[in-house]
Write an enzyme that holds these catalytic residues in place. Structure first.
Site, short mmCIF file in Angstrom:
data_model
loop_
_atom_site.label_atom_id
_atom_site.label_comp_id
_atom_site.label_asym_id
_atom_site.label_seq_id
_atom_site.Cartn_x
_atom_site.Cartn_y
_atom_site.Cartn_z
N ASP A 37 0.83 -1.21 0.00
CA ASP A 37 0.00 0.00 0.00
C ASP A 37 0.86 1.25 0.00
OD1 ASP A 37 -2.46 -1.24 0.36
OD2 ASP A 37 -2.10 -1.46 2.49
N LYS A 59 -1.46 2.96 -5.35
CA LYS A 59 -1.32 4.12 -6.24
C LYS A 59 -2.64 4.44 -6.95
CE LYS A 59 0.62 1.56 -10.08
NZ LYS A 59 1.88 1.23 -10.71
N MET A 174 -7.67 8.79 10.68
CA MET A 174 -8.41 9.25 9.49
C MET A 174 -9.37 10.40 9.84
SD MET A 174 -9.26 5.57 7.76
CE MET A 174 -9.69 4.74 9.26
#
Ligand code: SAH
Length: 505
Positions: A37, A59, A174
């Site tokens: 990742d 990506k 997040m």
């Protein structure tokens, strides 16, 4: 391949490549394919074995990011093709890592797997910022929550308001894009306005940044510091702690991007970090010793034929003695041989093998070496052995020929550059205070694929190189702001940076 391979779900840790587990690193070194990742530290990929396939599922191509469903499919396909598959994931695979979804797909397809835990950013990023997630008297618990849901508006999770009442430390992943909503919700539901808050971005990496404040003012502080994701928000009394070493070292605050083979990058990393610098290996060259090298075996087995041996790199010294052991030759056969080395680094490498150098040129480059050595060899009788890299400079050969010296130039290893796609671009390179180069091939490795305009952006970068040949390679690419190490070794490069930092005061 018969049957299906095994998939190892490996937690890569939060960013500092030193924070992967031993078990994870061992699997990385031996796997046939790695699926990784964006968050997994790219410099971990330098450990892969030759020929290991790399699949980047982090990506974004055009505006299409690889979906979880596609990732699951890729894992299944690769397990059918390869024996050992590593699925490398940032932090720990099960902390908001969707590792479970990948496992469910593997179970559906009867693919064997194993999970290797990783150090999650939820604890390690606060730690690197000096924040303990629990502390006697301040916080007896911590909750790790997401600050973002998958819905269109990116709203806070439904039950977020209850977290205000929970007490203890809140670690929010997040969430930086929702910081305003987060602080407002916590304030509205009873958390005091002066509750300490810290936001740490790119934690544990060279680019770690943080903002500190309270529920009242953290949004403003984050805006001022221009902090962006990936970041972690820590809410609670512990967010006011600074449990970090406070000593000022000569290179504190200096960021150095390192290039070269492991031999030099390991030493540089260690020495620079000891002096307080933050380092990244931006391009790691991989050294490959030629396996079936009859000419080299023959030369070492009949070493009495030679009167001199020239070493132009520390790698050549190490590989030569490795071969010597492999062939089970007797070291006493070297008694009559003289050693010429190109500089201090090679001299030290030879000393490590138990041998003193007989000759070191007045300047650390192969032309001076050959010119000055010419005065010491017996031109009609002496023969010189030069075990060196495929990329070794032609100047050495030309100069020896000019002096009519007999030699055997034997290529014993090749230097391979890391994949172009793993290299940082000019914009990223500009953010380092210094870049270091230890060989001309390292210079080519980083710059040969780079567009002219990108190179132009790097015009003002401060570059420290190990010697004249490396400098020349940089000049050929148009660089001018170049410092040459006083001594051709890792320590020489470190000294070069130190004196430049001192000069700039
Ligand atoms: N599985 C990962 C988390 C994946 S979710 C783990 O265990 O760490 C991705 C979120 O993790 C990011 O949005 C950010 O909030 C956090 N994160 C991961 N690495 C980080 C880092 N180095 N610095 C700050 N936050 C990080």
């Amino acid at each position: 391949m018969d049957g299906v391979g095994k998939v190892y779900l490996v937690g890569a840790g939060p960013g500092d490549p030193g924070l992967i587990t031993q078990k994870g690193l061992q699997l990385l070194k031996t796997c046939d394919v790695v699926i990784y990742d964006r968050l997994a530290s790219p410099s971990l990929l330098q450990y892969l074995k030759d020929g290991c396939k790399k699949i980047n599922v982090g990506k974004v191509v055009g505006n299409h990011a690889v979906t979880q469903r596609e990732i699951n499919q890729i894992i299944v396909e690769q397990a059918k093709l390869h024996k050992h598959v590593v699925r490398l994931k940032g932090g720990d695979s099960f902390v908001f890592g969707r590792g479970g979804e990948e496992i469910l797909t593997m179970e559906e397809h009867g693919i064997p797997y194993e999970v290797i835990p990783g150090i999650t950013s939820a604890i390690s990023v606060p730690t690197y910022a000096g924040i303990p997630v629990t502390h006697r008297g301040a916080s007896q618990s911590f909750s790790v929550v997401t600050g973002h849901t998958a819905d269109e508006e990116g709203n806070l999770p439904e039950d977020f308001k209850y977290l205000a009442k929970l007490g203890g430390t809140l670690v929010i992943l997040m969430g930086v894009g929702n910081l305003e909503k987060i602080t407002t919700t916590l304030l509205e539901h009873g958390r005091p306005a002066d509750t300490p808050v810290a936001v740490v971005a790119n934690g544990t990496t060279i680019w770690q940044e943080e903002a500190r404040g309270t529920l009242q003012d953290i949004c403003q502080k984050v805006k001022e510091a221009k902090i962006k994701a990936p970041a972690i928000i820590i809410v609670g009394e512990v967010a006011a702690f600074h449990f970090k070493a406070k000593e000022e070292l000569p290179l504190s605050g200096i960021k150095v991007g390192i290039t070269g083979t492991a031999n030099i990058t390991d030493k540089l990393t260690q020495q620079l970090q000891d002096m307080g610098a933050a380092t990244d290996i931006i391009s790691q060259s991989i050294l490959q010793m030629y396996k079936d090298n009859a000419a080299f075996d023959e030369a070492l087995s009949s070493i009495e034929k030679y009167q001199w041996l020239i070493f132009t790199s520390t790698n050549a010294v190490e590989l030569c003695f490795l071969k010597w052991k492999e062939l089970q030759l007797d070291l006493r056969k070297l008694a009559g041989l003289k050693f010429a080395v190109v500089g201090k680094g090679t001299e030290a490498a030879l000393l490590k093998q138990g041998f003193h150098s007989d000759f070191i040129p007045s300047a650390a480059n192969v032309t001076t070496l050959a010119d000055e050595l010419s005065g010491l060899v017996k031109h009609d009788e002496d023969r010189i052995l030069i075990p060196r890299a495929e990329q070794g400079s032609e100047d050495l050969i030309k100069t020896l020929e000019k002096h009519s010296i007999s030699f055997d130039d034997i290529k014993i290893y090749d230097i391979k550059e890391i994949d172009q796609e793993l290299l940082p671009d000019a914009e990223q390179l500009c953010r380092y205070d210094y870049l270091t180069f230890a060989s001309a091939s390292g210079v080519h490795g980083l710059f040969k694929g780079m567009q002219q305009e990108q190179k132009a952006e790097l015009k003002d970068s401060k570059i420290v190189c190990i010697g004249e040949a490396t400098k020349q390679a940089l000049v050929d690419y148009g660089f001018t702001n170049l410092l040459v190490a006083g001594e051709a070794s890792a320590s020489g490069l470190v000294q070069g940076i130190l004196s430049s930092v001192k000069l700039e005061g």
